[in-house]
Motif scaffolding. Structure first.
Motif, PDB file in Angstrom:
ATOM      1  N   THR A 343       0.815  -1.218   0.000  1.00  0.00           N
ATOM      2  CA  THR A 343       0.000   0.000   0.000  1.00  0.00           C
ATOM      3  C   THR A 343       0.851   1.272   0.000  1.00  0.00           C
ATOM      4  OG1 THR A 343      -0.137  -0.053   2.419  1.00  0.00           O
ATOM      5  CG2 THR A 343      -1.908  -1.144   1.174  1.00  0.00           C
ATOM      6  N   GLU A 344       2.119   1.142   0.370  1.00  0.00           N
ATOM      7  CA  GLU A 344       3.005   2.314   0.412  1.00  0.00           C
ATOM      8  C   GLU A 344       4.033   2.298  -0.717  1.00  0.00           C
ATOM      9  OE1 GLU A 344       4.750   2.237   4.291  1.00  0.00           O
ATOM     10  OE2 GLU A 344       2.832   2.372   5.337  1.00  0.00           O
ATOM     11  N   ARG A 345       3.920   1.304  -1.620  1.00  0.00           N
ATOM     12  CA  ARG A 345       4.955   1.097  -2.625  1.00  0.00           C
ATOM     13  C   ARG A 345       5.053   2.263  -3.619  1.00  0.00           C
ATOM     14  NH1 ARG A 345       4.567  -4.717  -4.734  1.00  0.00           N
ATOM     15  NH2 ARG A 345       5.085  -5.081  -2.542  1.00  0.00           N
ATOM     16  N   ASP A 346       3.909   2.779  -4.066  1.00  0.00           N
ATOM     17  CA  ASP A 346       3.930   3.887  -5.025  1.00  0.00           C
ATOM     18  C   ASP A 346       4.596   5.123  -4.424  1.00  0.00           C
ATOM     19  OD1 ASP A 346       2.682   2.362  -6.938  1.00  0.00           O
ATOM     20  OD2 ASP A 346       0.674   3.139  -6.528  1.00  0.00           O
ATOM     21  N   ALA A 347       4.244   5.441  -3.186  1.00  0.00           N
ATOM     22  CA  ALA A 347       4.835   6.603  -2.523  1.00  0.00           C
ATOM     23  C   ALA A 347       6.334   6.392  -2.322  1.00  0.00           C
ATOM     24  CB  ALA A 347       4.154   6.854  -1.186  1.00  0.00           C
ATOM     25  N   ALA A 348       6.721   5.165  -1.975  1.00  0.00           N
ATOM     26  CA  ALA A 348       8.137   4.875  -1.737  1.00  0.00           C
ATOM     27  C   ALA A 348       8.946   4.998  -3.023  1.00  0.00           C
ATOM     28  CB  ALA A 348       8.295   3.477  -1.143  1.00  0.00           C
ATOM     29  N   ILE A 349       8.418   4.477  -4.130  1.00  0.00           N
ATOM     30  CA  ILE A 349       9.183   4.541  -5.376  1.00  0.00           C
ATOM     31  C   ILE A 349       9.254   5.972  -5.895  1.00  0.00           C
ATOM     32  CG2 ILE A 349       7.343   4.150  -7.064  1.00  0.00           C
ATOM     33  CD1 ILE A 349      10.822   2.492  -6.997  1.00  0.00           C
ATOM     34  N   LEU A 350       8.222   6.780  -5.629  1.00  0.00           N
ATOM     35  CA  LEU A 350       8.292   8.207  -5.977  1.00  0.00           C
ATOM     36  C   LEU A 350       9.382   8.904  -5.162  1.00  0.00           C
ATOM     37  CD1 LEU A 350       4.616   9.452  -6.415  1.00  0.00           C
ATOM     38  CD2 LEU A 350       6.488   9.717  -8.038  1.00  0.00           C
ATOM     39  N   THR A 351       9.413   8.602  -3.876  1.00  0.00           N
ATOM     40  CA  THR A 351      10.460   9.169  -3.021  1.00  0.00           C
ATOM     41  C   THR A 351      11.836   8.800  -3.539  1.00  0.00           C
ATOM     42  OG1 THR A 351       9.012   9.036  -1.085  1.00  0.00           O
ATOM     43  CG2 THR A 351      11.372   9.242  -0.666  1.00  0.00           C
ATOM     44  N   PHE A 352      12.000   7.525  -3.891  1.00  0.00           N
ATOM     45  CA  PHE A 352      13.279   7.037  -4.400  1.00  0.00           C
ATOM     46  C   PHE A 352      13.642   7.730  -5.710  1.00  0.00           C
ATOM     47  CE2 PHE A 352      15.589   4.111  -7.178  1.00  0.00           C
ATOM     48  CZ  PHE A 352      16.698   3.829  -6.402  1.00  0.00           C
ATOM     49  N   ALA A 353      12.703   7.800  -6.648  1.00  0.00           N
ATOM     50  CA  ALA A 353      12.996   8.355  -7.975  1.00  0.00           C
ATOM     51  C   ALA A 353      13.329   9.839  -7.908  1.00  0.00           C
ATOM     52  CB  ALA A 353      11.805   8.116  -8.907  1.00  0.00           C
ATOM     53  N   VAL A 354      12.536  10.599  -7.162  1.00  0.00           N
ATOM     54  CA  VAL A 354      12.778  12.051  -7.069  1.00  0.00           C
ATOM     55  C   VAL A 354      14.118  12.311  -6.386  1.00  0.00           C
ATOM     56  CG1 VAL A 354      11.959  14.211  -6.055  1.00  0.00           C
ATOM     57  CG2 VAL A 354      10.331  12.628  -7.091  1.00  0.00           C
ATOM     58  N   THR A 355      14.394  11.604  -5.303  1.00  0.00           N
ATOM     59  CA  THR A 355      15.649  11.812  -4.583  1.00  0.00           C
ATOM     60  C   THR A 355      16.850  11.410  -5.430  1.00  0.00           C
ATOM     61  OG1 THR A 355      14.503  11.372  -2.497  1.00  0.00           O
ATOM     62  CG2 THR A 355      16.903  11.313  -2.451  1.00  0.00           C
TER      63      THR A 355
END
Length: 390
Positions: A343-355
């Motif tokens: 349920t948190e995977r999309d938010a986590a991958i966005l965090t990873f990609a932007v950073t």
């Protein structure tokens, strides 16, 4: 007591300091030069940052029995290198004190702790993985620059992982140093090991400098350094409260600013080197690595430019390779933790990609925007799920 002298602790602490000085030491020189510092004042800056990092790291690590490493603000030094030309030294010191006071207030009031309490573990892990990713990739960029040395280091790293996992980093580092020595790749070192004398500069407080230098220094240090620093601790399972750590690092800056200690903050990349499973399988027994890093930091401060020259004498390919290889386990563990909760995977991958993208907006670095965008996605998903259930 004998376990404290384990090669895995000593090498992790040494590599952390080596990466810090070899990677960013030159930026501190540039910042001091931009402020118009004399040679004695530049040495004092090195004394202040070395002693400040070493003493505060020892104190916090022993108090919490967790690997808490304090570092200088590398983005802050880069900011100063471009913003201090033409600024009187007294006004620059005043801006350092002002910025450190703001950091201290964020810690004392508990504001930073409240903000970080809202950040899910998956996003903190994604942030850490992205911050460290460039270093992991650089290990193999270094392979292009020096196939023999870095190739041998990778081979030893893989073999030691299987047969001597506790000593993988010492053996890998030793391999690189021996090959560099044989190839004549380690440059000459200044052997003038005289104690550095701190130089006090009376601060002055100029409003335009406080706004134009002090506030950006505070924002950059908080967003680009302290946020990843807390993420590194949380991603490795350490629960030391954020606010006291921020408060004490800020207070260290207030005390040492007149001597050139421009900004102190939680370390992320170098701290991760001391938190790796390669240091010790038990997370509760990894903190001695930070104590060794603190010893090396204090030595670098006491002996100023000579010790700094020792660290930067290592070839760039060696530093890139050892840092990247030492962080591979942490990157892998962080990615696993980041993507574990569906349920948190999309938010986590966005965090990873932007950073990982390295973008800079409004002079604020990618880690801040990564956590902002990731939190936005996380809260949107959470709110949307509530609406669907309601």
């Amino acid at each position: 007591m004998l376990r404290f002298f384990s090669p895995s602790y000593i090498s992790a602490g040494f590599v952390a300091v080596l990466v810090g000085y070899a990677g960013a030491g030159a930026i501190v020189f540039q910042a001091a030069n931009a402020a118009g510092a004399t040679p004695d004042q530049i040495s004092s800056w090195l004394w202040a940052v070395g002693i400040g990092m070493g003493v505060s790291s020892i104190g916090l690590t022993l108090f919490y029995r967790q690997p808490i490493l304090i570092a200088w603000s590398t983005p802050g030094a880069a900011l100063l290198a471009t913003s201090l030309p033409g600024v009187p030294m007294g006004d620059a010191i005043g801006a350092f004190i002002f910025s450190s006071l703001l950091l201290t207030l964020c810690g004392v009031t508990g504001l930073f702790q409240k903000i970080m309490a809202f950040v899910p573990q998956s996003l903190a892990s994604a942030l850490l993985a992205a911050v460290l990713l460039r270093f992991g990739l650089d290990a193999f960029v270094a392979l292009e620059a020096d196939v023999v040395m870095v190739g041998a280091m990778v081979a030893v790293f893989l073999a030691a992982k299987q047969f001597m996992p506790r000593y993988v980093i010492p053996l890998t580092l030793l391999t690189g140093v021996v090959i560099a020595l044989i190839g004549g790749q380690i440059s000459s070192i200044d052997t003038d090991f005289t104690l550095t004398r701190p130089v006090f500069v009376m601060p002055s407080f100029d409003l335009p400098t406080l706004i134009g230098v002090g506030i950006p220094l505070f924002i950059v240090t908080m967003a680009s350094q302290n946020v990843p620093g807390i993420a590194a601790l949380r991603a490795h399972g350490y629960d030391a409260p954020a606010s006291p750590l921020i408060g004490w690092s800020g207070f260290t800056g207030v005390v040492l600013a007149p001597f050139g200690g421009y900004a102190f903050n939680l370390a992320a990349i170098t701290a991760a080197l001391c938190m790796s499973p390669d240091v010790h399988p038990d997370p509760a027994k990894r903190y001695p690595a930070v104590l060794w890093a603190s010893v090396f930091y204090c030595l670098a401060g006491l002996f100023g430019a000579a010790i700094t020259a020792l660290f930067i004498a290592f070839p760039a390919a060696l530093v890139m390779a050892i840092a990247g290889l030492a962080l591979l386990s942490t990157i892998a563990n962080s990615l696993e933790a980041a993507l574990k909760e569906e349920t948190e995977r999309d938010a986590a991958i966005l965090t990873f990609a932007v950073t990982a993208s390295g973008l800079t907006l409004l002079s604020i670095g990618a880690p801040f925007w990564g956590i902002v965008i990731g939190m936005g996605a996380y809260l949107f998903r959470k709110h949307f799920t509530r609406i669907k259930k309601g």
